[in-house]
Design a protein around this motif. Structure first.
Motif, short mmCIF file in Angstrom:
data_model
loop_
_atom_site.label_atom_id
_atom_site.label_comp_id
_atom_site.label_asym_id
_atom_site.label_seq_id
_atom_site.Cartn_x
_atom_site.Cartn_y
_atom_site.Cartn_z
N ILE A 55 1.33 -1.31 0.28
CA ILE A 55 0.04 -0.11 0.27
C ILE A 55 0.71 1.08 -0.05
N ARG A 56 2.11 1.27 0.85
CA ARG A 56 2.77 2.65 0.67
C ARG A 56 3.38 2.42 -0.62
N PHE A 57 4.21 1.81 -0.74
CA PHE A 57 4.68 1.29 -2.12
C PHE A 57 4.33 1.69 -2.78
N THR A 58 2.51 1.16 -3.90
CA THR A 58 1.82 2.23 -4.40
C THR A 58 0.83 3.18 -4.62
N ARG A 59 1.27 4.01 -3.32
CA ARG A 59 0.77 4.85 -2.51
C ARG A 59 -0.91 4.90 -2.79
N SER A 60 -1.53 3.81 -1.68
CA SER A 60 -2.59 3.33 -2.37
C SER A 60 -4.02 3.85 -0.65
N LEU A 61 -4.79 3.52 -0.99
CA LEU A 61 -5.72 3.78 0.52
C LEU A 61 -5.98 2.20 1.00
N PHE A 62 -5.21 2.34 2.31
CA PHE A 62 -5.80 0.92 3.06
C PHE A 62 -7.03 0.49 3.19
N SER A 63 -7.92 1.77 3.85
CA SER A 63 -9.10 1.09 4.04
C SER A 63 -9.95 -0.05 2.70
N VAL A 64 -10.18 0.42 1.17
CA VAL A 64 -10.39 -0.08 0.05
C VAL A 64 -9.43 -0.89 -0.04
N SER A 65 -8.57 -1.30 0.52
CA SER A 65 -7.90 -2.85 0.59
C SER A 65 -8.51 -3.68 1.63
N LEU A 66 -8.63 -3.25 2.64
CA LEU A 66 -9.05 -3.61 3.67
C LEU A 66 -10.11 -4.48 3.07
N ILE A 67 -11.34 -3.22 1.76
CA ILE A 67 -12.69 -4.23 1.45
C ILE A 67 -12.27 -5.03 0.42
N GLY A 68 -11.26 -4.97 -0.38
CA GLY A 68 -10.91 -6.40 -0.97
C GLY A 68 -9.97 -6.76 -0.69
#
Length: 165
Positions: A55-68
């Protein structure tokens, strides 16, 4: 209980759709969560720790990753055997006599290495293509949701007559 589960899914979907941010970031975050869920089982849960640097490397959103990640939990039982078969296709080390391996203890180190590597490889390969499919689906769904929302907003603004003094 089933209604509560469905209600929770609908809520998570709404949270996903209403998330502020670029559609690509949201779709990428969801796909990362889905991929990590696919490789979590063969790594005995340690892949969840991979979620944070990804998540940090790709500058993504943690909350959305948890939904996925949570959505992947619903999907992964359908892919268990398929993950192993795909991994067996790619790895196929051929440790030796197939019947000798079957008659040996299932919990032996050789059997664990061969079967575990095949399962991890298959889970990784399937995780990648499932993540790519869900990237496209989420990207399309967010675009459609935002377009429909904008159309409703425009219809409401046209329906309200302007007051003149």
């Amino acid at each position: 209980m089933f209604r509560r589960f469905i209600r929770g899914l609908k809520y998570k979907f709404i949270v996903l759709m209403r998330n502020k941010g670029a559609s690509t970031v949201i779709a990428r975050s969801f796909a990362i969560g889905m991929f990590v869920e696919f490789i979590t089982l063969p790594t005995m849960g340690l892949a969840f720790l991979l979620l944070f640097p990804l998540i940090r490397f790709t500058r993504s959103l943690f909350s959305v990753s948890l939904i996925g990640f949570a959505t992947g939990k619903l999907l992964i039982p359908l892919f268990l055997v398929f993950n192993y078969k795909v991994g067996e296709f790619f790895v196929h080390t051929g440790v030796g006599n197939e019947t000798a391996l079957q008659t040996a203890s299932f919990f032996s180190w050789e059997a664990f290495k061969e079967k575990g590597l095949a399962f991890l490889t298959g889970s990784g390969v399937n995780g990648i293509w499932v993540a790519l499919i869900f990237y496209a689906v989420v990207y399309w769904a967010i675009g459609a949701y935002r377009k429909r929302k904008e159309n409703r907003r425009q219809e409401r603004s046209l329906a309200i007559p302007e007051q003149t003094s």
